[in-house]
Design a protein around this motif. Structure first.
Motif, mmCIF file in Angstrom:
data_model
loop_
_atom_site.group_PDB
_atom_site.id
_atom_site.type_symbol
_atom_site.label_atom_id
_atom_site.label_comp_id
_atom_site.label_asym_id
_atom_site.label_seq_id
_atom_site.Cartn_x
_atom_site.Cartn_y
_atom_site.Cartn_z
ATOM 1 N N GLN A 1 48.215 42.749 46.243
ATOM 2 C CA GLN A 1 49.109 43.887 46.479
ATOM 3 C C GLN A 1 49.179 44.785 45.251
ATOM 4 O OE1 GLN A 1 52.968 43.061 48.375
ATOM 5 N NE2 GLN A 1 52.162 41.052 48.991
ATOM 6 N N ALA A 2 49.211 44.187 44.079
ATOM 7 C CA ALA A 2 49.234 44.967 42.847
ATOM 8 C C ALA A 2 47.962 45.782 42.725
ATOM 9 C CB ALA A 2 49.391 44.041 41.643
ATOM 10 N N LEU A 3 46.838 45.176 43.012
ATOM 11 C CA LEU A 3 45.553 45.857 42.910
ATOM 12 C C LEU A 3 45.467 47.008 43.898
ATOM 13 C CD1 LEU A 3 43.031 45.456 41.169
ATOM 14 C CD2 LEU A 3 42.038 44.116 43.045
ATOM 15 N N ALA A 4 45.996 46.805 45.097
ATOM 16 C CA ALA A 4 45.953 47.850 46.128
ATOM 17 C C ALA A 4 46.805 49.051 45.748
ATOM 18 C CB ALA A 4 46.420 47.280 47.468
ATOM 19 N N GLY A 5 47.867 48.815 44.954
ATOM 20 C CA GLY A 5 48.758 49.910 44.588
ATOM 21 C C GLY A 5 48.349 50.666 43.350
ATOM 22 N N LEU A 6 47.347 50.171 42.624
ATOM 23 C CA LEU A 6 46.918 50.832 41.392
ATOM 24 C C LEU A 6 46.032 52.030 41.686
ATOM 25 C CD1 LEU A 6 46.046 47.821 39.052
ATOM 26 C CD2 LEU A 6 47.897 49.469 38.748
ATOM 27 N N THR A 7 46.265 53.102 40.960
ATOM 28 C CA THR A 7 45.409 54.286 41.058
ATOM 29 C C THR A 7 45.146 54.815 39.653
ATOM 30 O OG1 THR A 7 47.354 55.702 41.366
ATOM 31 C CG2 THR A 7 46.219 54.967 43.356
ATOM 32 N N GLY A 8 43.894 54.846 39.273
ATOM 33 C CA GLY A 8 43.535 55.447 37.993
ATOM 34 C C GLY A 8 43.865 54.638 36.773
ATOM 35 N N ALA B 1 43.648 47.225 36.408
ATOM 36 C CA ALA B 1 42.872 46.697 37.535
ATOM 37 C C ALA B 1 41.918 45.598 37.071
ATOM 38 C CB ALA B 1 42.101 47.822 38.207
ATOM 39 N N ALA B 2 41.284 45.799 35.911
ATOM 40 C CA ALA B 2 40.355 44.797 35.389
ATOM 41 C C ALA B 2 41.080 43.490 35.082
ATOM 42 C CB ALA B 2 39.674 45.337 34.138
ATOM 43 N N LEU B 3 42.284 43.589 34.529
ATOM 44 C CA LEU B 3 43.054 42.391 34.198
ATOM 45 C C LEU B 3 43.435 41.626 35.463
ATOM 46 C CD1 LEU B 3 44.505 40.584 32.185
ATOM 47 C CD2 LEU B 3 46.466 42.156 32.278
ATOM 48 N N ILE B 4 43.891 42.363 36.481
ATOM 49 C CA ILE B 4 44.283 41.696 37.730
ATOM 50 C C ILE B 4 43.065 41.064 38.395
ATOM 51 C CG2 ILE B 4 45.240 42.063 40.042
ATOM 52 C CD1 ILE B 4 46.979 44.284 38.813
ATOM 53 N N ASN B 5 41.918 41.733 38.325
ATOM 54 C CA ASN B 5 40.695 41.157 38.884
ATOM 55 C C ASN B 5 40.329 39.864 38.181
ATOM 56 O OD1 ASN B 5 39.628 42.670 41.136
ATOM 57 N ND2 ASN B 5 39.386 44.387 39.727
#
Length: 207
Positions: A181-188, A193-197
């Motif tokens: 959900q956090a990844l889906a809400g990130l923009t730019g 995003a890399a950390l969550i991945n």
């Protein structure tokens, strides 16, 4: 032209005796209220300017005041506790404490913001950072309580922290859901995003 007879004059006198004084009192109250609101607004403006000046001193102290930043921050908390400037100073002190590895001091500053800041956004930001500090200290229950604060609005950051909490509780499936959900809400924000991945990869079995 028509003239008022004695009966009409007497009726007007009675109306004035009955309602005239009330009308005057109401009119005075309205004027006082308007003036009071105006002066209160001016007072608030002056308070904000004074707090801003103190915060500027905190951010860029003169050479003679270089060691007094903590005292300026304390002055902000004591004299202008509801101002965002006091919250900003406390948040900055918490950041510095984390960098120095002093999580106890960081927690103290963040809890002050949560308890005293007038702006919900300031309290929400402090609550998120407080949860991270508490997690770093291993206090999972307190971190979970911190993110339950109503001042914290939904965001990718909140979802990521909830994922971290779930992971600390051994709930891998819930952690994965929060991270996604956090990844889906990130923009730019490529860094976040890399950390969550990385966190998702560490969990394995990505969907």
């Amino acid at each position: 032209m028509s003239t008022l007879d004695d009966d009409q004059i007497e009726q007007l006198r009675r109306v004035w005796d009955r309602y005239g004084r009330v009308t005057v009192v109401v009119a005075v109250a309205v004027v006082v209220g308007l003036l009071g609101g105006r002066f209160y607004g001016q007072y608030q403006g002056q308070q904000a300017q004074q707090a801003a000046a103190l915060y500027a001193t905190y951010q860029q102290p003169s050479p003679a005041q270089a060691d007094d930043a903590a005292d300026v921050a304390e002055q902000l908390r004591e004299q202008y506790p509801a101002s965002s400037y006091a919250a900003f100073a406390a948040l900055d002190q918490a950041r510095q404490a984390v960098q120095d590895g002093d999580l106890d001091v960081a927690e103290r500053h963040l809890r002050w913001v949560v308890a005293n800041a007038a702006e919900p956004a300031d309290r929400g930001l402090a609550g998120l950072r407080l949860a991270r500090v508490l997690l770093a200290r291993g206090d999972v229950a307190a971190a979970k309580e911190a993110v339950a604060d109503k001042a914290i609005t939904p965001s990718p950051v909140l979802e990521e922290i909830k994922g971290d909490i779930a992971l600390a509780e051994g709930k891998s499936s819930q952690a994965r859901d929060h991270y996604q959900q956090a990844l889906a809400g990130l923009t730019g924000d490529a860094g976040a995003a890399a950390l969550i991945n990385l966190k998702l990869d560490a969990l394995g079995n990505r969907e």
